[in-house]
Design a protein around this motif. Structure first.
Motif, short mmCIF file in Angstrom:
data_model
loop_
_atom_site.label_atom_id
_atom_site.label_comp_id
_atom_site.label_asym_id
_atom_site.label_seq_id
_atom_site.Cartn_x
_atom_site.Cartn_y
_atom_site.Cartn_z
N SER A 66 -25.41 -0.94 7.27
CA SER A 66 -25.34 -0.55 5.86
C SER A 66 -24.58 0.77 5.69
N ARG A 67 -24.46 1.55 6.77
CA ARG A 67 -23.78 2.84 6.70
C ARG A 67 -22.36 2.78 7.27
N ALA A 68 -22.12 1.89 8.21
CA ALA A 68 -20.79 1.71 8.78
C ALA A 68 -20.73 0.32 9.38
N GLN A 69 -19.52 -0.23 9.42
CA GLN A 69 -19.34 -1.57 9.96
C GLN A 69 -18.41 -1.60 11.17
N MET A 70 -17.70 -0.50 11.40
CA MET A 70 -16.81 -0.43 12.56
C MET A 70 -16.81 0.99 13.10
N SER A 71 -16.45 1.12 14.37
CA SER A 71 -16.28 2.45 14.97
C SER A 71 -15.07 2.41 15.89
N VAL A 72 -14.46 3.58 16.11
CA VAL A 72 -13.29 3.66 16.95
C VAL A 72 -13.24 5.04 17.60
N ASP A 73 -12.86 5.09 18.87
CA ASP A 73 -12.71 6.35 19.58
C ASP A 73 -11.32 6.93 19.32
N VAL A 74 -11.26 8.22 19.15
CA VAL A 74 -9.97 8.89 18.95
C VAL A 74 -9.32 9.07 20.31
N PRO A 75 -8.06 8.61 20.48
CA PRO A 75 -7.38 8.74 21.79
C PRO A 75 -7.30 10.19 22.23
N GLU A 76 -7.36 10.36 23.54
CA GLU A 76 -7.29 11.71 24.10
C GLU A 76 -5.93 12.34 23.77
#
Length: 779
Positions: free
Chosen positions: A456-466
Motif C-alpha cells: 500500500s506504500r510502495a509497489q516497486m524498489s530499485v537499487d541506485v547503481p554504484e
C-alpha cells in the motif's frame, strides 16, 4: 473353454464390427473416437515425466553461474555473463549480456555465434512479440538489433521469452549490484541435486495424478459401451443361428475390442497431432517442444495392453445382466433393483486404506504412497458404483409433470444405467477436484505467507547503481509516467572505533518526507539528526547515538571517497524519534540524518535504494519504470513487490493441476458430446415417431435437457459429498484442521454443470435434424 475358441469368437466380433453394415462401423467409429480421446490424454500423461526431465536438463545445460560459484581468472576461454532478466507486464523475459574474453569462449546452447555489442539473438516467441504492436514498450527496453534466433537447445519451452545480447565492459558490472560471473563453460551439475520432497507436497502430487487420470479411465470404460442397446438386438440374430449365450458375449467383446483397437490408432493420431500443436500453445505460462512429449515406452505399452483388455472385460461384465435370446433382448423389461451393499464397499475400502495415514501424512518415514493411491482410487471408483444406484432410486420416485418432464423421467426409469454412465466422468472429476481444492486450501498456509512488503506504500524498489548521483536517479524515476511518489533511503554503517568495531550503528540518510516512512518524527527540517528508539534491532548500540560520540566508516564502504577511515561526530542537538516499519517491513534503528547534516565524504559511502509508489490508473506503469531502469543500466531490474509469497514447488504443483484440469475438462466436454450424439443416434426412430404423432420440437428438446439435468444434478450432489469426505480425510492425513472450502466446492460444481450445459447446447442442432418424420424410413 480353450484359448482358440476365445480367439475365434473375438475375431468374429471384430469382423462383425467392420462388416456388419453401417450400423456396425458407425458404432465402432463412435467407440473409437471416445476411446481415442482418452488414449490421447493417457499418452500425454505418460509423456509428462520425460517432458519435465527434458526441461530440467535444458535448464541445467544452459546454466551460466550460481551464487556460490568460485571466481576464475581471465583467459582466452572465458566469458563474462551478466543477468539482464526483465518482466513485460506479467511475462518473464530471460536475458543475458555476453562478452567473450577470447576465441575459445563457450557459446550458450542454441546460439551459433556471439552477438556483437548492440546486437542480440532472441527466442522465436520473443521475436514475434517484439515485432507485434503489443511489444512496443518492450522494444524500447531491449534496444538491440536482432541478428538471429535462439535454437531449441537453448530454450526450455517453445513460448519462452529469452535473449542473448552482446555487451562491453561487463567485468566492471560484476563489481557492482549486477548478478553475473566469469565462466569457462555452460552447465551446472549442482542443479540436478535438490532437497527431498516434503511429504505433504508429495501427497499433493500423487492425488493430482490420480484425480486427473481417473476420469479418463471412466470415460474409456463408458466409450466401449456406446450403442449397447442396438448391439444387443443385433446379437440376438447370432442366437437365432445357433450361438450360445457365452459365445455371444465373447463376440460382443470382440466387437468392443475392435472399437478399442481402432481407438488406440485414433488416440495415437490425436496425440501426435496434439504433440505438434503443443509448440504453439502455452497453458498457465507452461510450454513445451514437441520433442519433449515422448511417452515412456513401458508406459505406452501398458496403455496399449490395458485399453483393449479393459474393453473386453467391461463388455463381458456389462452383458452378465442382459439376457440375449433368439427372438430379442430381455432388457426392456423392468430390471432388478440394484443392490447397495457391495457399492458401499468401495468407498469404505478406500477410507480403510487411508485411515492408517491419518495424522501421518506430514511424516516422511510413515508416508505410504501405495495406501494413498489405492485409497483415493477406491473412493473415486465408489462414485461410479454409487451413481447408478442413486439415479435409479431417485428417478423411480419422481412424480408426474409436463409432457417434457414425463418423457425424460420415463426414459431415465427405463435406462438409468446409460444416463449414469454419461455423467460418471464428470462426477469423478468434480469429486476429485473438490478434494484437491480442500487439500490445497488447508495446507496453503504452510507454503504461502503474507509478504513483509507493504504494497500500500510502495509497489516497486530499485537499487541506485554504484557511482551514480542518487538525486539524479530519483529524479528520472520521479518523472516516469505512472510514478506517483519516490522514497529515497540511503544507508551506511558506522562503527565505534577504527578496525574491528565492537558496536555498529545503522545510519539512514534521507529528506524529511522519506524519513517519515521509517520513523515518527516530532518535526523535521533539513539539517536535523535523530536517534531512533523502539526498534527491536537497536539493542546494544544505543550508546552510539549519544551527543559527541565519534563514529567511523570502514574504508571498504568509502571507496568512492578515497582511501582511509572517515569519521563523523554525533551532534549535540540530536533529537529523539520513534521507529516504525519502513515499506519493506523492517524497523530501522540507529541514527537518521537529513542531507544538510551529512558530510560530503560520508555521503559518498552510502548505498541508496528507491521505493516507488505507482498510479494504479496507468495500465503499464510497471513497464514504464522498467524502461527507465533499462536506460540507466541494462543490468538494473526494479524489484516488483507482491503481497503473497509462495513455495516454488507448491506453486509448480498448483500450476500443474491447472494445466491438467484444463486438459481433462476438454476431454470431458469432447467425450460427453460424442456420448450425447451416440444416444441421439440410437433414439432416432423414437424421436421421429414422436414428431410424426405431433409432439412439438420444443417439448422434445426440453425433455433431452431434463434427461441430462437430472442425472448430472444427482451426480454433482454425490460428487460434492464424496469430494468433501475425501478432502476431510486428506486434511487429517496432513494433520490439518478440517475446513470446507465452500467457494471451491461451489465453483467446481458449477464448472461441471457448465460443461454439461455447453455439451447439451451443442447437441441441439443434431437433435433438431433427427426430429423429422422421414426418420421412420427403413431401407
Amino acid at each position: 473353454m480353450s484359448a482358440r475358441q476365445w480367439g475365434r469368437d473375438l475375431a468374429m466380433g471384430t469382423r462383425y464390427a467392420f462388416a456388419g453394415g453401417r450400423e456396425g462401423w458407425t458404432r465402432a467409429l463412435l467407440t473409437a473416437v471416445g476411446v481415442g480421446l482418452g488414449v490421447a490424454l493417457l499418452l500425454l500423461t505418460t509423456a509428462i515425466p520425460n517432458a519435465l526431465a527434458e526441461r530440467d536438463r535444458r535448464e541445467e545445460a544452459r546454466s551460466d553461474h550460481t551464487f556460490s560459484q568460485q571466481k576464475i581468472p581471465k583467459a582466452d576461454n572465458t566469458l563474462v555473463v551478466v543477468d539482464a532478466d526483465t518482466t513485460f507486464r506479467d511475462l518473464d523475459v530471460r536475458g543475458r549480456l555476453l562478452e567473450p574474453e577470447g576465441p575459445k569462449a563457450p557459446l550458450p546452447p542454441g546460439v551459433s555465434e556471439f552477438p556483437a555489442p548492440g546486437e542480440m539473438v532472441v527466442s522465436p516467441a520473443l521475436k514475434e512479440l517484439l515485432t507485434s504492436g503489443e511489444g512496443k514498450l518492450l522494444r524500447e527496453r531491449l534496444d538491440y538489433r536482432i541478428t538471429g534466433t535462439v535454437g531449441e537447445q537453448g530454450l526450455v519451452g517453445s513460448q519462452e521469452l529469452a535473449y542473448f545480447a552482446g555487451g562491453k565492459g561487463l567485468e566492471k558490472q560484476l563489481e557492482g549490484v549486477a548478478s553475473g560471473a566469469r565462466i569457462d563453460s555452460f552447465g551446472n551439475d549442482d542443479l540436478g541435486s535438490s532437497d527431498p520432497w516434503d511429504p505433504v507436497l508429495l501427497l499433493l502430487v500423487l492425488v493430482v495424478f490420480v484425480v486427473l487420470l481417473m476420469p479418463v479411465a471412466v470415460f474409456i470404460a463408458a466409450a466401449v459401451r456406446f450403442g449397447g442397446e442396438r448391439r444387443d438386438r443385433r446379437l440376438a440374430a447370432l442366437r437365432l443361428v445357433g450361438s450360445d449365450s457365452r459365445m455371444t458375449r465373447r463376440i460382443a467383446a470382440g466387437e468392443a475390442l475392435a472399437g478399442s483397437v481402432l481407438g488406440l490408432v485414433l488416440g495415437t493420431g490425436f496425440f501426435l497431432l496434439g504433440r505438434e500443436l503443443a509448440a504453439s500453445a502455452e497453458v498457465f505460462r507452461v510450454s513445451v517442444f514437441p520433442s519433449y512429449l515422448n511417452p515412456s515406452p513401458v508406459l505406452a505399452v501398458l496403455v496399449a495392453l490395458a485399453v483393449p483388455t479393459a474393453a473386453v472385460l467391461v463388455t463381458i461384465l456389462a452383458l452378465r445382466g442382459v439376457v440375449i435370446e433368439p427372438l430379442g433382448v430381455v432388457r426392456t423389461a423392468k430390471p432388478a433393483r440394484r443392490r447397495l451393499w457391495w457399492r458401499l464397499l468401495l468407498p469404505l475400502g478406500g477410507l480403510a486404506l487411508l485411515y492408517p495415514m491419518v495424522g501421518q501424512g506430514d511424516d516422511g518415514e510413515n508416508f505410504n504412497q501405495y495406501l494413498v493411491v489405492g485409497g483415493v482410487m477406491l473412493l473415486l471408483v465408489g462414485v461410479t458404483a454409487l451413481l447408478p444406484w442413486v439415479v435409479e432410486t431417485v428417478v423411480a420416485r419422481l412424480g408426474s409433470g409436463g409432457v417434457a418432464w414425463q418423457l425424460a423421467v420415463r426414459r431415465l426409469q427405463l435406462s438409468s444405467g446409460t444416463a449414469a454412465r454419461m455423467v460418471n466422468g464428470i462426477a469423478v472429476a468434480v469429486a476429485g477436484a473438490i478434494a484437491l481444492q480442500m487439500l490445497f486450501a488447508g495446507v496453503e498456509g504452510q507454503y504461502t505467507r503474507a509478504s513483509q512488503y507493504d504494497v500500500s506504500r510502495a509497489q516497486m524498489s530499485v537499487d541506485v547503481p554504484e557511482g551514480a548521483v542518487t538525486s539524479a536517479i530519483a529524479g528520472k524515476y520521479r518523472d516516469t509516467e505512472g510514478v506517483r511518489k519516490v522514497t529515497t533511503l540511503s544507508d551506511v554503517y558506522l562503527g565505534d572505533r577504527r578496525g574491528e568495531a565492537e558496536s555498529i550503528a545503522q545510519v539512514t540518510v534521507a529528506d524529511c518526507a522519506s524519513l517519515r516512512e521509517v520513523a515518527t518524527l516530532p518535526s523535521c527540517r533539513d539539517g536535523d539528526v535523530f536517534a531512533v528508539k523502539g526498534s527491536e534491532y537497536d539493542s546494544g548500540s544505543d550508546h552510539l547515538s549519544k551527543p559527541g560520540t565519534t563514529l567511523w566508516a570502514d574504508p571498504g564502504d568509502t571507496r568512492r571517497s578515497g582511501d582511509g577511515w572517515v569519521s563523523w561526530t554525533v551532534p549535540k542537538d540530536i533529537r529523539q524519534a520513534q521507529s516504525r516499519e519502513d515499506p519493506t517491513g523492517f524497523e530501522r534503528g540507529g541514527i537518521l540524518i537529513t542531507p544538510g547534516a551529512l558530510p560530503e565524504k560520508l555521503g559518498a559511502a552510502t548505498s541508496a535504494q528507491l521505493f516507488l509508489s505507482l498510479d494504479p490508473s496507468v495500465p503499464d506503469a510497471y513497464d514504464y519504470v522498467r524502461n527507465t531502469a533499462a536506460r540507466l543500466g541494462p543490468a538494473v531490474e526494479p524489484m516488483t513487490w507482491n503481497s503473497i509469497e509462495s513455495n516454488e514447488r507448491y506453486a509448480t504443483i498448483r500450476t500443474g493441476l491447472s494445466v491438467g484440469a484444463a486438459c481433462v475438462l476438454a476431454l470431458i466436454g469432447a467425450s460427453l458430446l460424442v456420448s450425447q450424439l451416440e444416444q441421439l443416434r440410437e433414439r432416432r426412430k423414437l424421436l421421429s415417431s414422436l414428431i410424426a404423432f405431433g409432439t412439438r420440437r420444443r417439448t422434445l428438446s426440453l425433455s433431452v435437457l431434463w434427461q441430462t439435468a437430472i442425472p448430472i444434478g444427482l451426480g454433482l450432489l454425490l460428487a460434492a459429498t464424496v469430494g468433501m469426505a475425501l478432502g476431510a480425510v486428506l486434511l487429517r492425513m496432513t494433520d490439518t484442521s478440517i475446513r470446507v472450502d465452500w467457494p471451491s466446492v461451489l465453483s467446481m460444481t458449477g464448472i461441471g454443470a457448465g460443461v454439461v450445459l455447453v455439451v447439451t447446447l451443442l447437441s441441439l442442432p443434431p437433435l433438431w435434424r433427427l426430429m423429422r418424420p422421414d426418420g421412420l424410413r427403413t431401407e
